[in-house]
Design an enzyme around this catalytic site. Structure first.
Site, PDB file in Angstrom:
ATOM      1  N   ILE A  42      -8.700   8.504   8.469  1.00 21.73           N
ATOM      2  CA  ILE A  42     -10.044   9.030   8.207  1.00 21.73           C
ATOM      3  C   ILE A  42     -11.057   7.912   8.480  1.00 21.73           C
ATOM      4  CG2 ILE A  42     -11.542  10.168   6.508  1.00 21.73           C
ATOM      5  CD1 ILE A  42      -8.898  11.717   7.018  1.00 21.73           C
ATOM      6  N   TYR A  80       0.832  -1.211   0.000  1.00 20.29           N
ATOM      7  CA  TYR A  80       0.000   0.000   0.000  1.00 20.29           C
ATOM      8  C   TYR A  80       0.863   1.256   0.000  1.00 20.29           C
ATOM      9  CZ  TYR A  80      -3.673   3.201   1.738  1.00 20.29           C
ATOM     10  OH  TYR A  80      -4.569   4.237   1.904  1.00 20.29           O
TER      11      TYR A  80
HETATM   12  P1  NDP Z   1     -13.198   2.627   1.166  1.00 20.83           P
HETATM   13  O1  NDP Z   1     -12.667   1.257   1.360  1.00 20.83           O
HETATM   14  O2  NDP Z   1     -14.300   3.123   2.029  1.00 20.83           O
HETATM   15  O3  NDP Z   1     -13.601   2.850  -0.368  1.00 20.83           O
HETATM   16  C1  NDP Z   1     -12.718   2.466  -1.389  1.00 20.83           C
HETATM   17  C2  NDP Z   1     -13.333   2.863  -2.706  1.00 20.83           C
HETATM   18  O4  NDP Z   1     -12.431   2.477  -3.764  1.00 20.83           O
HETATM   19  C3  NDP Z   1     -14.655   2.152  -2.972  1.00 20.83           C
HETATM   20  O5  NDP Z   1     -15.489   3.019  -3.684  1.00 20.83           O
HETATM   21  C4  NDP Z   1     -14.222   0.994  -3.841  1.00 20.83           C
HETATM   22  O6  NDP Z   1     -15.255   0.497  -4.688  1.00 20.83           O
HETATM   23  C5  NDP Z   1     -13.150   1.672  -4.682  1.00 20.83           C
HETATM   24  N1  NDP Z   1     -12.280   0.711  -5.337  1.00 20.83           N
HETATM   25  C6  NDP Z   1     -11.416  -0.152  -4.765  1.00 20.83           C
HETATM   26  N2  NDP Z   1     -10.788  -0.868  -5.707  1.00 20.83           N
HETATM   27  C7  NDP Z   1     -11.258  -0.461  -6.899  1.00 20.83           C
HETATM   28  C8  NDP Z   1     -11.013  -0.818  -8.237  1.00 20.83           C
HETATM   29  N3  NDP Z   1     -10.143  -1.769  -8.587  1.00 20.83           N
HETATM   30  N4  NDP Z   1     -11.689  -0.166  -9.216  1.00 20.83           N
HETATM   31  C9  NDP Z   1     -12.578   0.794  -8.918  1.00 20.83           C
HETATM   32  N5  NDP Z   1     -12.881   1.166  -7.670  1.00 20.83           N
HETATM   33  C10 NDP Z   1     -12.218   0.555  -6.679  1.00 20.83           C
HETATM   34  O7  NDP Z   1     -11.911   3.564   1.313  1.00 20.83           O
HETATM   35  P2  NDP Z   1     -11.742   5.083   1.748  1.00 20.83           P
HETATM   36  O8  NDP Z   1     -12.895   5.894   1.332  1.00 20.83           O
HETATM   37  O9  NDP Z   1     -11.277   5.093   3.147  1.00 20.83           O
HETATM   38  O10 NDP Z   1     -10.463   5.455   0.845  1.00 20.83           O
HETATM   39  C11 NDP Z   1     -10.542   6.191  -0.340  1.00 20.83           C
HETATM   40  C12 NDP Z   1      -9.120   6.507  -0.789  1.00 20.83           C
HETATM   41  O11 NDP Z   1      -8.471   7.236   0.245  1.00 20.83           O
HETATM   42  C13 NDP Z   1      -8.281   5.270  -1.031  1.00 20.83           C
HETATM   43  O12 NDP Z   1      -7.420   5.491  -2.123  1.00 20.83           O
HETATM   44  C14 NDP Z   1      -7.477   5.136   0.251  1.00 20.83           C
HETATM   45  O13 NDP Z   1      -6.283   4.475   0.048  1.00 20.83           O
HETATM   46  C15 NDP Z   1      -7.266   6.596   0.608  1.00 20.83           C
HETATM   47  N6  NDP Z   1      -6.963   6.840   2.001  1.00 20.83           N
HETATM   48  C16 NDP Z   1      -7.832   6.496   3.004  1.00 20.83           C
HETATM   49  C17 NDP Z   1      -7.515   6.742   4.310  1.00 20.83           C
HETATM   50  C18 NDP Z   1      -8.422   6.407   5.443  1.00 20.83           C
HETATM   51  O14 NDP Z   1      -7.981   6.567   6.607  1.00 20.83           O
HETATM   52  N7  NDP Z   1      -9.641   5.970   5.228  1.00 20.83           N
HETATM   53  C19 NDP Z   1      -6.232   7.356   4.680  1.00 20.83           C
HETATM   54  C20 NDP Z   1      -5.401   7.679   3.566  1.00 20.83           C
HETATM   55  C21 NDP Z   1      -5.775   7.436   2.292  1.00 20.83           C
HETATM   56  P3  NDP Z   1     -16.254  -0.667  -4.164  1.00 20.83           P
HETATM   57  O15 NDP Z   1     -17.334   0.019  -3.377  1.00 20.83           O
HETATM   58  O16 NDP Z   1     -16.736  -1.274  -5.419  1.00 20.83           O
HETATM   59  O17 NDP Z   1     -15.437  -1.611  -3.335  1.00 20.83           O
END
Ligand code: NDP
Length: 233
Positions: free
Chosen positions: A173, A140
């Site tokens: 977050i 990651y």
């Molecule tokens: P969630 O797990 O809540 O959501 C992840 C999202 O990414 C979902 O909409 C999921 O779709 C989508 N997704 C995952 N893989 C794919 C793929 N191959 N193609 C298309 N869509 C995909 O995560 P967060 O909202 O917490 O995170 C959002 C972003 O922020 C990410 O990049 C994460 O790494 C980053 N982030 C999050 C942090 C946190 O503390 N939460 C901290 C730092 C960064 P589906 O619903 O279909 O699974």
């Protein structure tokens, strides 16, 4: 001004908050989902960012509905945490394919429309661990660090055409992604100056600012939204 905005993974979590923030300010917002459908009030296209053909089709659908994408938020991402000695190559490659190569796929597809328009905003959602590293997250953290190189290279390639590429580095977050984290990781919050987790809306506010006219001279930046967690990087 109503712009065509696309948020990958905008069906839930941080992506959904970003999509809602753009919609509230009057932009035409599309989100990608992988089968969940679109949240109410948002235009959804089905797309797995690990598949270039799906990316192409999703952009074509957005273009037909809202016109070429002017603001791209590359937010879709996954984790697959395991310590290095037990991390399979498949796990490493899977996370990099979704988080880093996926971002390259959508940025490449968005770039031609932005070049024609001579205006565009690309915002990549990285993570504080991209720069600090995190035990159990070699895959990651590598993918998130890579986004900085992607954004800064795009900034150099396309900056003269009013196209900016910036990175947001969220800290901890509250979303589905962090709900599953071990208590030991959550306990690290006591070392964060803010002493709390961040809200999805707090990330969204930084993203809409980077896409605003006020941020037109901000390019290749890495903006932390982490309550002070990563200070010093
Ligand atoms: P969630 O797990 O809540 O959501 C992840 C999202 O990414 C979902 O909409 C999921 O779709 C989508 N997704 C995952 N893989 C794919 C793929 N191959 N193609 C298309 N869509 C995909 O995560 P967060 O909202 O917490 O995170 C959002 C972003 O922020 C990410 O990049 C994460 O790494 C980053 N982030 C999050 C942090 C946190 O503390 N939460 C901290 C730092 C960064 P589906 O619903 O279909 O699974």
């Amino acid at each position: 001004m109503s712009r065509s905005v696309l948020v990958t993974g905008g069906n839930r979590g941080i992506g959904l908050a970003i999509a809602r923030a753009f919609a509230e300010q009057g932009d035409k917002v599309a989100i990608t989902h992988r089968g969940s459908g679109a949240p109410e009030g948002l235009f959804g296209v089905q797309c797995d960012v690990t598949d270039a053909a799906q990316v192409d089709r999703a952009f074509s659908e957005v273009e037909a509905q809202h016109g070429p994408v002017e603001v791209l938020v590359s937010n879709a991402g996954i984790v697959d945490d395991v310590l290095l000695l037990r991390m399979s190559e498949e796990s490493f490659t899977k996370v990099v394919d979704a988080n880093l190569t996926g971002a390259y796929r959508v940025a490449k597809r968005a770039a031609s429309g932005m070049l024609k328009k001579r205006w565009g905003r690309m915002i990549f959602i990285s993570s504080v661990v991209g720069l600090s590293g995190q035990a159990g997250q070699v895959n990651y953290a590598a993918s998130k660090a890579g986004l900085v190189g992607v954004a800064r290279s795009i900034a150099r390639e396309l900056g003269s055409r009013n196209i900016t590429a910036n990175v947001i580095s969220p800290g901890f977050i509250e979303t589905d992604m962090t709900a599953h984290l071990a208590e030991s990781l959550k306990e690290q919050l006591v070392t964060v100056p803010a002493r709390r987790a961040g809200k999805t809306e707090e990330v969204a506010a930084a993203v809409t600012w980077l896409a605003s006219d006020g941020a037109s001279y901000v390019n290749g930046a890495v903006l932390p939204v982490d309550g002070g967690m990563g200070m010093g990087h």
